[in-house]
Design a protein around this motif. Structure first.
Motif, PDB file in Angstrom:
ATOM      1  N   ASP A 479       0.105   0.473  14.953  1.00  0.00           N
ATOM      2  CA  ASP A 479       1.549   0.589  15.196  1.00  0.00           C
ATOM      3  C   ASP A 479       2.243  -0.764  15.253  1.00  0.00           C
ATOM      4  OD1 ASP A 479       1.282   3.322  15.297  1.00  0.00           O
ATOM      5  OD2 ASP A 479       1.025   3.377  17.486  1.00  0.00           O
ATOM      6  N   SER A 480       1.465  -1.830  15.394  1.00  0.00           N
ATOM      7  CA  SER A 480       2.077  -3.161  15.527  1.00  0.00           C
ATOM      8  C   SER A 480       1.569  -4.142  14.486  1.00  0.00           C
ATOM      9  CB  SER A 480       1.809  -3.710  16.932  1.00  0.00           C
ATOM     10  OG  SER A 480       0.414  -3.787  17.184  1.00  0.00           O
ATOM     11  N   ILE A 481       1.030  -3.625  13.382  1.00  0.00           N
ATOM     12  CA  ILE A 481       0.361  -4.475  12.404  1.00  0.00           C
ATOM     13  C   ILE A 481       1.317  -5.476  11.749  1.00  0.00           C
ATOM     14  CG2 ILE A 481       0.732  -2.869  10.508  1.00  0.00           C
ATOM     15  CD1 ILE A 481      -2.395  -5.031  11.142  1.00  0.00           C
ATOM     16  N   PHE A 482       2.623  -5.132  11.679  1.00  0.00           N
ATOM     17  CA  PHE A 482       3.587  -6.011  11.006  1.00  0.00           C
ATOM     18  C   PHE A 482       4.274  -6.987  11.961  1.00  0.00           C
ATOM     19  CE2 PHE A 482       3.554  -2.157   8.271  1.00  0.00           C
ATOM     20  CZ  PHE A 482       2.982  -2.748   7.149  1.00  0.00           C
ATOM     21  N   LYS A 507      14.057  -7.463   3.497  1.00  0.00           N
ATOM     22  CA  LYS A 507      15.182  -8.253   2.981  1.00  0.00           C
ATOM     23  C   LYS A 507      15.590  -7.778   1.587  1.00  0.00           C
ATOM     24  CE  LYS A 507      16.380 -13.012   1.723  1.00  0.00           C
ATOM     25  NZ  LYS A 507      16.426 -12.779   0.276  1.00  0.00           N
ATOM     26  N   ALA A 508      14.608  -7.349   0.788  1.00  0.00           N
ATOM     27  CA  ALA A 508      14.883  -6.867  -0.567  1.00  0.00           C
ATOM     28  C   ALA A 508      15.254  -5.389  -0.582  1.00  0.00           C
ATOM     29  CB  ALA A 508      13.659  -7.106  -1.456  1.00  0.00           C
ATOM     30  N   ASN A 509      15.565  -4.821   0.605  1.00  0.00           N
ATOM     31  CA  ASN A 509      15.948  -3.402   0.745  1.00  0.00           C
ATOM     32  C   ASN A 509      14.811  -2.449   0.379  1.00  0.00           C
ATOM     33  OD1 ASN A 509      18.637  -4.144   1.436  1.00  0.00           O
ATOM     34  ND2 ASN A 509      19.140  -4.365  -0.734  1.00  0.00           N
ATOM     35  N   GLY A 510      13.580  -2.934   0.485  1.00  0.00           N
ATOM     36  CA  GLY A 510      12.438  -2.095   0.193  1.00  0.00           C
ATOM     37  C   GLY A 510      11.720  -1.649   1.454  1.00  0.00           C
ATOM     38  N   TYR A 511      10.539  -1.083   1.284  1.00  0.00           N
ATOM     39  CA  TYR A 511       9.748  -0.648   2.429  1.00  0.00           C
ATOM     40  C   TYR A 511       8.270  -0.744   2.081  1.00  0.00           C
ATOM     41  CZ  TYR A 511       9.459   3.802  -0.120  1.00  0.00           C
ATOM     42  OH  TYR A 511       9.237   4.768  -1.068  1.00  0.00           O
ATOM     43  N   ILE A 512       7.438  -0.765   3.121  1.00  0.00           N
ATOM     44  CA  ILE A 512       5.990  -0.911   2.958  1.00  0.00           C
ATOM     45  C   ILE A 512       5.279   0.178   3.741  1.00  0.00           C
ATOM     46  CG2 ILE A 512       5.910  -2.583   4.850  1.00  0.00           C
ATOM     47  CD1 ILE A 512       3.520  -3.895   3.452  1.00  0.00           C
ATOM     48  N   THR A 513       4.208   0.712   3.160  1.00  0.00           N
ATOM     49  CA  THR A 513       3.390   1.726   3.840  1.00  0.00           C
ATOM     50  C   THR A 513       1.919   1.349   3.687  1.00  0.00           C
ATOM     51  OG1 THR A 513       3.194   3.121   1.862  1.00  0.00           O
ATOM     52  CG2 THR A 513       5.089   3.518   3.298  1.00  0.00           C
ATOM     53  N   PHE A 514       1.096   1.939   4.508  1.00  0.00           N
ATOM     54  CA  PHE A 514      -0.359   1.745   4.371  1.00  0.00           C
ATOM     55  C   PHE A 514      -1.067   3.013   4.793  1.00  0.00           C
ATOM     56  CE2 PHE A 514       0.650   0.418   8.660  1.00  0.00           C
ATOM     57  CZ  PHE A 514      -0.379   0.932   9.427  1.00  0.00           C
TER      58      PHE A 514
END
Length: 539
Positions: A479-482, A507-514
């Motif tokens: 839950d805190s990896i970023f 910042k680039a208006n994107g998102y990240i998942t894992f």
């Protein structure tokens, strides 16, 4: 310089307060002395006049004065005098000659003082005159018979010396009160100056002025933005760099006591409820449209929080320097990997040639040349950004050195980056994800040591996916990896990579998942839209 000028500020303040209080008490005591003396003379004068009037209307006294019967007068007035607090009582005839005096002064001699003519005209008076006994306060009244004729004078007097003594006796309690008040004010002045000295941190005003001017010069000379705020988030101080980065045109005087939220949009970094209990360092956050690295330090005075000091610097400027250093490091790593791989090849070729195994040496050269060329051809054909190609070639060599296999999905392609992200930022995302995959793969002895990369801009967004067969992510930190500093590796050297990935992606208006990979490892997926919000609205 005088001796007084050489004293400390608190000593001079104490002496000035003491002098002022002494003058005020002296003026107060003088005023009370005069007003009390005036009231005392007025009261005793009226009392003397009243006693004189009461004696003057006694019928028997009127008769005795008309008959000039001094014995009867003495007998009557002596009884009255015993009940009075007056210093003396004098009875005179219609020619202002004594018929009686309580001090047994000679009779039938003129009454002294020169204030009898007004009384003989029928008026009662109050005067201060010098008589046979000295200066006295007198109350005189005419003795008038039945025919309305003035037949004598009654004079009741209080000696001025006795009045002064009475006055002093009345002022003794007030003098004691003033003395006690002076002691109290002395203690107050002493404690007050000590408190002022403590509040001034034992500094002299000149030192404080120098400190304030130095602080202002330091604030303006620091490249970082600095803002000091109180507990209500009102601005206490702000430097030029902060105003410039936040695009604030107001000067310092106009900004003081203004709420910070008027200039910086609400952010948890500033307005979080935990701010009173902890400081924060090197946080990447947005101040309006400016991406910054910020620190928040509490202002503690007497073990109580009084506000915060916020320092921040433009993240892009720091990022450029960091990226340049990162590129240099990557170049060094790539050269080192290529050198090691080249040395291994040369050692192998040297051994084969030494053993006169020329055919095997030729095959070895052909196989490795074909493999390397295929990888190089794939990278240069599918990725049109030179910086990205150079990064991937370096990572490919590094994977060989580590004993890993970096594989590319056949559907990979990248022609250009959107305006919302720079090459440096994208390379940071790609490089950090690959490095994490390499490290995770080395930690898991059960994995196949393969790292798969998928990078494509075939749709309306850039999709970057890195999967490995590594050790995976601990459930405790998922839950805190970023967050900065959170890592499964040595925290002294790591814990910032994924935070940078998440920051640049956001910042680039994107998102990240894992997600978990099968049977081992992790899959990180990054999605960055090609169009910004304004362009999407237009479309």
């Amino acid at each position: 310089m005088s001796k007084f000028g050489q004293l400390s500020f608190t000593t001079k303040l104490f002496l000035c307060l003491l002098l002022l209080l002494t003058i005020l008490l002296a003026l107060l005591q003088g005023y009370i002395w005069n007003s009390t003396e005036t009231d005392l003379y007025n009261n005793l004068g009226q009392r003397a006049q009243l006693q004189a009037r009461e004696l003057a209307v006694i019928p028997s006294l009127i008769k005795y004065v008309q008959d000039k019967d001094t014995d009867k007068i003495a007998e009557l007035v002596t009884d009255v005098f015993k009940q009075s607090d007056a210093s003396y009582i004098v009875i005179g005839d219609n020619k202002a000659k004594r018929l009686f005096h309580t001090a047994n002064s000679p009779l039938y001699v003129p009454m002294l003082g020169g204030d009898n003519q007004e009384v003989l005209k029928g008026n009662s008076i109050i005067t201060i005159r010098k008589g046979s006994l000295g200066i006295s306060l007198r109350g005189k009244a005419p003795i008038i018979n039945a025919n309305n004729q003035v037949v004598g004078i009654v004079s009741v007097g209080y000696m001025v010396d006795n009045i002064s003594q009475l006055h002093k006796e009345k002022l003794v309690p007030f003098a004691i009160f003033c003395s006690i008040l002076f002691v109290i004010l002395f203690i107050f002045s002493f404690c007050f100056t000590k408190l002022i000295k403590k509040q001034m941190f034992n500094l002299e005003p000149r030192s404080i002025a120098l400190l304030v001017k130095s602080q202002k010069s330091i604030m303006e000379s620091i490249f970082e933005g600095i803002i000091a705020i109180d507990l209500n988030y009102n601005i206490i101080n702000i430097n030029q760099s902060a105003r410039k980065m936040l695009k604030i045109t107001n000067n310092n005087k106009e900004l003081v006591n203004h709420n910070l939220c008027e200039f910086i949009k609400s952010t948890d970094f500033i307005y979080n409820s935990n701010n009173k209990t902890e400081d924060s360092h090197d946080q990447i956050c947005h101040f309006n449209d400016c991406l910054v690295i910020a620190n928040r330090i509490r202002i503690i005075v007497d073990d109580k929080i009084q506000g915060w000091v916020i320092t921040f610097r433009n993240f892009n400027e720091v990022n450029i320097l960091s990226a340049q250093l990162t590129q240099i490091k990557q170049y060094v790593d790539n050269l080192r990997a290529l050198r090691h791989e080249h040395l291994n090849w040369m050692a192998t070729l040297s051994g084969l040639i030494y053993m006169e195994r020329y055919r095997e040496a030729q095959e070895f050269i052909t196989i490795h040349s074909i493999d390397n060329q295929k990888s190089l051809d794939f990278i240069t054909q599918h990725f049109k950004i030179p910086a990205v190609c150079g990064l991937l070639i370096g990572k490919l060599s590094k994977s060989h050195e580590l004993g890993l296999q970096l594989n590319f999905d056949p559907a990979c392609q990248l022609s250009a980056l959107p305006k919302t992200i720079t090459e440096i930022e994208f390379m940071s995302i790609l490089g950090n994800l690959l490095d994490n995959a390499f490290n995770a793969s080395l930690k898991n002895p059960l994995g196949n040591k393969n790292v798969l990369l998928y990078l494509s801009d075939a749709t309306d967004e850039i999709v970057l996916e890195v999967s490995d067969q590594g050790c995976g992510i601990d459930e405790k930190i998922r839950d805190s990896i970023f967050r900065p500093g959170v890592t499964s590796q040595n925290p002294k050297e790591h814990g910032i990579g994924l935070h940078l990935v998440a920051t640049y992606t956001q910042k680039a208006n994107g998102y990240i998942t894992f997600d978990n990979n099968q049977p081992y490892g992790t899959i990180f997926s990054v999605f960055i839209p090609k169009l910004d919000e304004i362009q999407r609205d237009i479309v």
